[in-house]
Design an enzyme around this catalytic site. Structure first.
Site, PDB file in Angstrom:
ATOM      1  N   ASP A  24     -40.486  -6.822  23.930  1.00 32.82           N
ATOM      2  CA  ASP A  24     -41.763  -7.149  23.280  1.00 32.82           C
ATOM      3  C   ASP A  24     -42.763  -7.618  24.327  1.00 32.82           C
ATOM      4  O   ASP A  24     -42.432  -8.484  25.145  1.00 32.82           O
ATOM      5  CB  ASP A  24     -41.578  -8.304  22.287  1.00 32.82           C
ATOM      6  N   LYS A  81     -45.585  -1.720  16.205  1.00 29.94           N
ATOM      7  CA  LYS A  81     -45.095  -2.050  14.860  1.00 29.94           C
ATOM      8  C   LYS A  81     -46.142  -1.788  13.784  1.00 29.94           C
ATOM      9  O   LYS A  81     -47.319  -2.104  13.968  1.00 29.94           O
ATOM     10  CB  LYS A  81     -44.704  -3.530  14.793  1.00 29.94           C
ATOM     11  N   ARG A 165     -21.916  -6.564  12.851  1.00 28.07           N
ATOM     12  CA  ARG A 165     -20.541  -6.496  12.322  1.00 28.07           C
ATOM     13  C   ARG A 165     -20.527  -5.898  10.913  1.00 28.07           C
ATOM     14  O   ARG A 165     -19.607  -5.162  10.546  1.00 28.07           O
ATOM     15  CB  ARG A 165     -19.910  -7.883  12.303  1.00 28.07           C
ATOM     16  N   GLY A 214     -32.904 -12.272  18.056  1.00 27.91           N
ATOM     17  CA  GLY A 214     -32.167 -13.473  18.473  1.00 27.91           C
ATOM     18  C   GLY A 214     -31.549 -13.392  19.852  1.00 27.91           C
ATOM     19  O   GLY A 214     -30.892 -14.334  20.294  1.00 27.91           O
ATOM     20  N   GLY A 235     -37.188  -9.684  21.871  1.00 30.58           N
ATOM     21  CA  GLY A 235     -38.529 -10.041  21.424  1.00 30.58           C
ATOM     22  C   GLY A 235     -39.050 -11.219  22.216  1.00 30.58           C
ATOM     23  O   GLY A 235     -39.455 -11.112  23.363  1.00 30.58           O
ATOM     24  N   SER A 236     -38.965 -12.401  21.596  1.00 23.56           N
ATOM     25  CA  SER A 236     -39.505 -13.610  22.207  1.00 23.56           C
ATOM     26  C   SER A 236     -38.657 -14.066  23.392  1.00 23.56           C
ATOM     27  O   SER A 236     -39.118 -14.869  24.203  1.00 23.56           O
ATOM     28  CB  SER A 236     -39.553 -14.713  21.157  1.00 23.56           C
TER      29      SER A 236
END
Lengths: 294, 190
Positions: A24, A81, A165, A214, A235-236
Site C-alpha cells: 500500500d 481500490k 486456514r 495484519g 497495507g499499513s
C-alpha cells in the site's frame, strides 16, 4: 488472431505476481520506496487502513491525480481500490488504466447487497474473502485473483491466519466429497457448483490466492506463505513502521525465503518498531472490516 | 542417460507453472534461490514475473555472476517475459539484445495471440502477452524466431532462448521442448 482481456490474460497477471509482496502506498515517493525495495506491485490509495480506522468517515476511491502520479513514477503494476459494488469507481479506474482493481472492504461499501459485475471489465479484479464460499462467489462474478481478508489496519495477524486456514481447510474438505455430495456442500457455503467442482478436482482455487490484513513483520509474511498464501499484501505494516525501506526489503526477502528460518531471522534483524497495532479481538463488531462483503 | 535437471529461478514470479511444464516433459526440476542451487544444472528457466523485483533479488542473492558463468559454460537457458528482460544487455547481459519493457502498454493492453515460431512445427504457439516486453535491438549473433507487428518477440543466441510471451499457463509445451533439445545436445557434447 489477437484477443485482449481473456480470463487467461486477467488471471495471468496474478500468476506473474506470485511469490511477491504488494505494498500500500499513498504518494509517488512511497511508491518509489516500495519499488526500490522489491515490491512486485503497489496499491495506490489515499489513506492506509490504519488511518482510515483512526479518522473514520466514508473511505472512497483515490484521487485520479494521485493514482496517475504513482503510475508515472514506477514501472511495476499499479493497483487501486474501488468500493464494494461501486462499478462507476471501477470504470474510472479502468479509464485510468490501473493494472488491477481491488474491490475492497477497506473502503466503505457502496452497495450492501451486490458486488461489481466484473466480467465486462478489461482490467482484472482482486477481491477479499474470509472463506471458500465467498472466494468462489467473487470468482463467479469475474474476480481473477483472491486475497484472504484478514483485518486491515490492525497489525494483528490472527484474522489473516483464521481466513487462510478457513479457505484452505474448506478446499481440502471439498476434495474428499464425491459428485453426489458436492451439491449439498455448495449449498452450505453458497458457492457456484461448477467452480466448487473444479476446486474439488484440482485441490486449489482456479485463481491465485494472496493474503492480506495484519501483516507487520517478515515472520508474519513467512507464516502466511507456509499456510498456503501464494503472495502477500502489506497495507499499513510498512509505511506505519519506524523504517519503511528496511522493513519493505525484509518482508520481500522473507516472502521469497519463507521455507528457510535462518533467512527469515536474518531479514528480521534491526528493523526498529513495527506499526502501532490493535488487537482485533478487542474491536467492536462494526469496526471489523472483514465482515463487509456478501 | 538420466533425466536432465532443470533449474527454475524462483525469487518471484510464475516459477511453479514452469516447473509443472518441465515435469510433464519428464525432467527433474529444482527451484533456484541462491547460487548453490545452480550447482549441477543441465538447464535454467528464468520465468515471468516483475523484472524489477527479480533484478533486486539477483543482486541481493549474488546470482548474477554465477548465472553468467553457467551460460558461458554452455548450459542452455530459456527466459520468458520478465526472463527475456533479465537476459538482455542491461540486466544479466547473457544475450546481445535490448528489451523494451511494457512495450504493448499497461495490463488493459495485454493479449493472447497466435505466434508462428521458427523451430516449432505445426500449429502456431498460443502466446500470452502480459505487460509484455519486445526486443528493441539485437546484435548480429542473435537469430529472431518470431515477430508480432514486425517486432521481434522470440530469439535465440547459441543455447539461450528468449520469448516475450507465456506458454506455461496452458498445455502447449513446445517452447520448453526447444530448451530440452538444447539441453540434450549440450549433454551429448560433454
Amino acid at each position: 488472431m489477437r484477443d485482449e482481456a481473456t480470463f487467461t490474460v486477467k488471471s495471468g497477471l496474478a500468476e506473474m505476481l506470485k511469490g511477491g509482496v504488494i505494498m500500500d502506498v499513498v504518494t509517488p515517493e512511497q511508491a518509489k520506496i516500495a519499488e526500490d525495495a522489491g515490491a512486485c506491485a503497489v496499491m495506490a490509495l489515499e489513506r492506509v487502513p490504519a488511518d482510515i480506522r483512526r479518522d473514520g468517515g466514508v473511505a472512497r476511491m483515490s484521487d485520479p491525480e494521485m493514482i496517475s502520479g504513482i503510475q508515472e513514477t514506477v514501472t511495476i503494476p499499479v493497483m487501486a481500490k474501488a468500493r464494494i459494488g461501486h462499478f462507476v469507481e471501477a470504470q474510472v479506474l479502468e479509464a485510468l488504466e490501473v493494472d488491477y482493481i481491488d474491490e475492497s472492504e477497506v473502503l466503505t461499501p457502496a452497495d450492501e447487497r451486490n458486488h461489481i459485475d466484473k466480467w465486462p471489465f478489461k482490467v482484472p479484479f482482486v477481491c477479499g474473502a474470509t472463506n471458500l464460499g465467498e472466494a468462489l462467489r467473487r470468482i463467479g462474478e469475474g474476480a481473477a485473483m483472491i486475497r484472504s481478508k484478514g483485518e486491515a489496519g490492525t497489525g494483528d495477524i490472527v484474522e489473516a491466519v483464521r481466513h487462510m486456514r478457513q479457505i484452505t481447510g474448506e478446499i481440502k474438505r471439498l476434495g474428499t466429497l464425491n459428485e453426489a455430495e458436492l451439491p449439498s456442500a455448495v449449498k452450505e457455503i453458497a458457492a457456484p457448483l461448477d467452480l466448487a467442482r473444479s476446486v474439488a478436482a484440482e485441490g486449489k482455487l482456479p485463481v491465485v490466492l494472496f493474503c492480506a490484513g495484519g501483516i507487520a513483520t517478515p515472520a508474519d509474511a513467512a507464516l502466511m506463505m507456509a499456510l498456503g498464501a501464494e503472495g502477500v499484501f502489506v497495507g499499513s505494516g510498512i509505511f506505519k513502521s519506524d523504517d519503511p525501506p528496511a522493513r519493505a526489503k525484509a518482508i520481500v526477502e522473507a516472502t521469497t525465503h519463507w521455507r528457510d528460518p535462518e533467512r527469515v531471522a536474518a531479514a528480521s534483524r534491526g528493523l526498529g518498531s513495527a506499526m502501532v497495532s490493535l488487537e482485533s479481538s478487542k474491536l467492536a463488531g462494526e469496526q471489523l472490516l472483514a465482515q463487509r462483503g456478501w | 542417460m538420466t533425466e536432465p535437471l532443470i533449474g527454475v529461478l524462483a525469487l518471484q514470479g510464475d516459477f511453479e507453472a514452469h516447473g509443472r511444464v518441465l515435469r510433464r516433459l519428464g525432467t527433474h526440476v529444482r527451484e533456484v534461490r541462491t547460487p548453490e542451487d545452480l550447482d549441477g544444472l543441465d538447464g535454467l528457466v528464468i520465468p515471468g514475473g516483475e523484472s524489477t523485483t527479480m533484478t533486486l533479488g539477483v543482486l541481493r542473492e549474488g546470482l548474477g555472476e554465477p548465472i553468467r558463468e553457467l551460460t558461458a559454460a554452455g548450459v542452455p537457458v530459456l527466459g520468458s517475459c520478465a526472463g527475456l528482460i533479465m537476459l538482455d544487455r542491461e540486466h544479466l547481459a547473457v544475450m546481445d539484445i535490448l528489451a523494451r519493457r511494457n512495450a504493448f502498454g499497461r495490463q488493459v493492453r495485454s493479449f493472447e495471440a497466435d505466434v508462428a515460431m521458427e523451430g516449432i512445427d505445426g500449429a502456431p504457439v498460443r502466446g500470452v502477452f502480459i505487460r509484455a516486453p519486445l526486443i528493441a535491438e539485437h546484435g548480429a549473433g542473435v537469430e529472431v524466431l518470431a515477430e508480432i507487428d514486425g517486432h521481434p518477440v522470440a530469439a535465440r543466441q547459441g543455447a539461450t532462448i528468449a520469448v516475450a510471451f507465456h506458454t506455461e499457463l496452458g498445455t502447449d509445451d513446445r517452447v520448453h521442448g526447444l530448451l530440452l533439445d538444447e539441453v540434450r545436445a549440450a549433454r551429448a557434447r560433454r
